[in-house]
Write a protein that holds these residues in place. Sequence first.
Motif, short mmCIF file in Angstrom:
data_model
loop_
_atom_site.label_atom_id
_atom_site.label_comp_id
_atom_site.label_asym_id
_atom_site.label_seq_id
_atom_site.Cartn_x
_atom_site.Cartn_y
_atom_site.Cartn_z
N GLY A 221 2.92 -11.11 3.53
CA GLY A 221 3.90 -10.42 2.90
C GLY A 221 4.11 -11.19 1.43
N ALA A 222 4.29 -12.52 1.55
CA ALA A 222 4.55 -12.96 0.16
C ALA A 222 3.28 -12.88 -0.78
CB ALA A 222 4.85 -14.79 0.57
N LEU A 223 1.93 -12.93 -0.21
CA LEU A 223 0.75 -12.64 -1.05
C LEU A 223 1.09 -11.44 -1.89
CD1 LEU A 223 -2.58 -13.80 -0.41
CD2 LEU A 223 -2.16 -11.24 -0.95
N ALA A 224 1.24 -10.37 -0.94
CA ALA A 224 1.52 -8.87 -1.25
C ALA A 224 2.47 -8.76 -2.59
CB ALA A 224 1.73 -7.92 -0.48
N ILE A 225 3.74 -9.52 -2.34
CA ILE A 225 4.57 -9.65 -3.19
C ILE A 225 4.18 -10.22 -4.79
CG2 ILE A 225 6.82 -10.43 -3.95
CD1 ILE A 225 7.55 -10.20 -1.05
N SER A 226 3.29 -11.22 -4.39
CA SER A 226 2.90 -11.92 -5.85
C SER A 226 1.99 -11.09 -6.71
CB SER A 226 2.26 -13.32 -5.39
OG SER A 226 0.99 -12.93 -4.66
N VAL B 111 1.99 -7.65 -6.42
CA VAL B 111 2.73 -6.63 -7.10
C VAL B 111 3.61 -7.09 -8.30
CG1 VAL B 111 4.85 -5.22 -6.71
CG2 VAL B 111 3.12 -5.56 -5.03
N GLU B 112 4.15 -8.33 -8.29
CA GLU B 112 4.60 -8.73 -9.46
C GLU B 112 3.70 -9.13 -10.60
OE1 GLU B 112 6.34 -12.47 -7.99
OE2 GLU B 112 8.31 -11.59 -7.20
N GLU B 113 2.35 -9.41 -10.38
CA GLU B 113 1.66 -9.46 -11.48
C GLU B 113 1.31 -8.21 -12.16
OE1 GLU B 113 -2.12 -10.99 -9.91
OE2 GLU B 113 -1.37 -12.57 -9.20
N GLY C 240 3.49 -4.17 -16.67
CA GLY C 240 4.03 -2.70 -16.93
C GLY C 240 3.40 -1.64 -16.14
N ASP C 241 2.59 -2.01 -14.98
CA ASP C 241 1.83 -0.88 -14.28
C ASP C 241 2.93 -0.52 -13.17
OD1 ASP C 241 -0.39 -0.87 -15.73
OD2 ASP C 241 -1.07 -2.73 -14.58
N PRO C 242 2.88 0.69 -12.88
CA PRO C 242 4.09 1.28 -11.80
C PRO C 242 3.60 0.72 -10.33
CG PRO C 242 2.84 2.97 -12.58
CD PRO C 242 2.46 2.01 -13.39
N VAL C 243 3.73 -0.25 -9.95
CA VAL C 243 3.27 -0.58 -8.70
C VAL C 243 4.60 -1.26 -7.85
CG1 VAL C 243 1.83 -2.47 -7.32
CG2 VAL C 243 0.94 -1.39 -9.37
N ALA C 244 4.79 -0.92 -6.56
CA ALA C 244 5.87 -1.13 -5.74
C ALA C 244 5.43 -1.24 -4.33
CB ALA C 244 7.06 -0.16 -5.82
N ILE C 245 6.25 -2.05 -3.70
CA ILE C 245 6.29 -2.02 -2.13
C ILE C 245 7.10 -1.02 -1.48
CG2 ILE C 245 6.66 -3.53 -0.20
CD1 ILE C 245 5.54 -5.93 -1.75
N VAL C 246 6.51 -0.17 -0.61
CA VAL C 246 7.40 0.86 0.05
C VAL C 246 7.60 0.69 1.63
CG1 VAL C 246 6.62 2.28 -1.73
CG2 VAL C 246 5.30 2.16 0.45
N GLU C 247 6.76 -0.14 2.20
CA GLU C 247 7.11 -0.29 3.51
C GLU C 247 6.89 -1.96 4.09
OE1 GLU C 247 5.74 1.94 7.73
OE2 GLU C 247 5.10 2.46 5.59
N GLU D 229 1.50 2.35 -4.54
CA GLU D 229 2.51 2.06 -3.59
C GLU D 229 1.80 1.15 -2.26
OE1 GLU D 229 3.79 5.89 -1.96
OE2 GLU D 229 4.66 6.43 -3.84
N LEU D 230 2.37 0.12 -2.12
CA LEU D 230 1.87 -0.99 -1.20
C LEU D 230 2.71 -1.23 -0.05
CD1 LEU D 230 0.01 -4.18 -2.49
CD2 LEU D 230 1.56 -4.38 -0.35
N SER D 231 2.12 -1.19 1.19
CA SER D 231 2.95 -1.57 2.42
C SER D 231 2.34 -2.65 3.02
CB SER D 231 2.85 -0.28 3.16
OG SER D 231 3.09 1.07 2.58
N VAL D 232 2.98 -3.28 3.75
CA VAL D 232 2.43 -4.29 4.68
C VAL D 232 3.10 -4.08 6.31
CG1 VAL D 232 2.61 -6.93 5.24
CG2 VAL D 232 2.77 -6.05 2.98
N LEU D 233 2.00 -3.72 7.17
CA LEU D 233 2.13 -3.32 8.37
C LEU D 233 1.58 -4.19 9.33
CD1 LEU D 233 1.25 0.44 7.98
CD2 LEU D 233 3.42 -0.46 7.72
#
Length: 496
Positions: A348-353, A355-357, A362-369, A405-409
């Motif tokens: 999860g922390a890897l995914a957040i990093s 997305v922050e990059e 300025g790219d529309p990237v977000a974690i949704v799940e 849209e990025l999800s971590v399951l």
Amino acid sequence: MKRLVPSSLLGQVMISVALALLVAQIVSFALLYRAGEERRDAAILTAAAYQIVNGAERTERQAGRVDPEDRFDKHRSGQSRRGERRARREPSMPRGLPRPLRYTVSSELPIVASETNITDLHEERLRTIFAIEDINPHAIIITIRRAGEDPVLLDFAQGRPRFNLRTDWHDRRLYVAAIQREPDSEWETARVLDPTRKRAPLGMLLFQTFVAFGFLIAILFLVLRRITRPLAELTDRVSDFSRQPDRVVVLKESGPSDTRRLIAAHNAMESRIAAMLDEKNVMLGAIGHDLKTPLAALRVRIESVPDDAQRQKMADSIEDIAATLDDILALARVGHAAGQGLEPVDVGALAISVVEEFEDLGDPVAIVEWPEQKQRVVARIQETWLKRALRNLVCNAVRYGGSAELSVLETDGHVVLRVEDHGPGIPPDQIAHMMEPFTRGEASRNRATGGAGLGLTLARAIAEQHGGELVLSNRNADDNAKSNHGGLRAELRLPL
């Protein structure tokens, strides 16, 4: 049912052979039992026939109708016949009845209408026995009845209380055999009780059967174990080699000759593949070094081009070549020394990093799940490689769908990194093809819009390096597979 059947070669062969042996033992036991019953019936009929012969002779002697000289000649001539008869006589059965009941003479037919006449089954045997004694009966009747229902035995028991007190004979089978020597003559009848069966031989036979069965199964297990153990080791080695092709392990050649040849061929193949991979890595490294040097020189030389537009195009081309070269070298290095550099990482922390990059750009990237209660999902991975795979998927989603849209399951022992977009998606018949090298969803050669066609290939290789997989699907494939308006869904599935 599938759970009851073993999946291994050893288990399936053991089950198959054990069932075959068990069926063979059951058939053998049934044949032995049937042969024993036939011998039993034959011995009873033989005893009945000789009761008739001896009873008739005894009756004649008691009546005095046999001349002493004729009796002597008959006795002398019968000695050889009796010797021959004893030689081939089957084991006699215990008599079990008093002498007056063994042989009787009456004018009435000894069988009633409700009884079954089994003469056809045993008449030939009885006639053979009677022929030895020079007797050719006109008619033969044989039946089996319950001893307690025989009128002669019942009449005999009524006058003898002590015999009547013995109730063990009432439910036993009684063989009744009768002959009529001449038409309209009296019926000579013999009665033989079916002896009580001894249980000891049957139990011993069953014990011997199970001992033999167990002995054969034990030998079969040892033989099959010698055959299947090298195959199991070879299977494990092939599985390990598919994950770590650079690590060569020479298996010991054991088992039958066919298995030894198979292991030797695998050892040779593994050595050749490892050598080819080493040569590939050396060759790609050399190519990368030889190409990057002139590319760096070209970057310097284009500075002397006076036309700014031409100089920028030349610089972009050089950057495209360098980026493509980096992707090719990265793809070649994925899987080399696989399994090394793995460490527990919070996915999860890897995914957040990642997305922050993209947010910083300025790219529309977000974690949704996220997993329930935002719990940490830890897996042993190579962090640098997994970041690169995730960046490639997010970059494709932004390039073709405008956003990601990025999800971590977490499901079924796997962590799933899901990237979705709202682009045109991929035709279902081209999804597998899109993960092949240099396959692009955009026809132009512009790297800003189409890339080199190695992003999905590299992401799949990284997923497989970690023992996982890359799965592509259209978001609305179940609703409308033709329109593909829902966008593309890319999932990195990695084992925890």
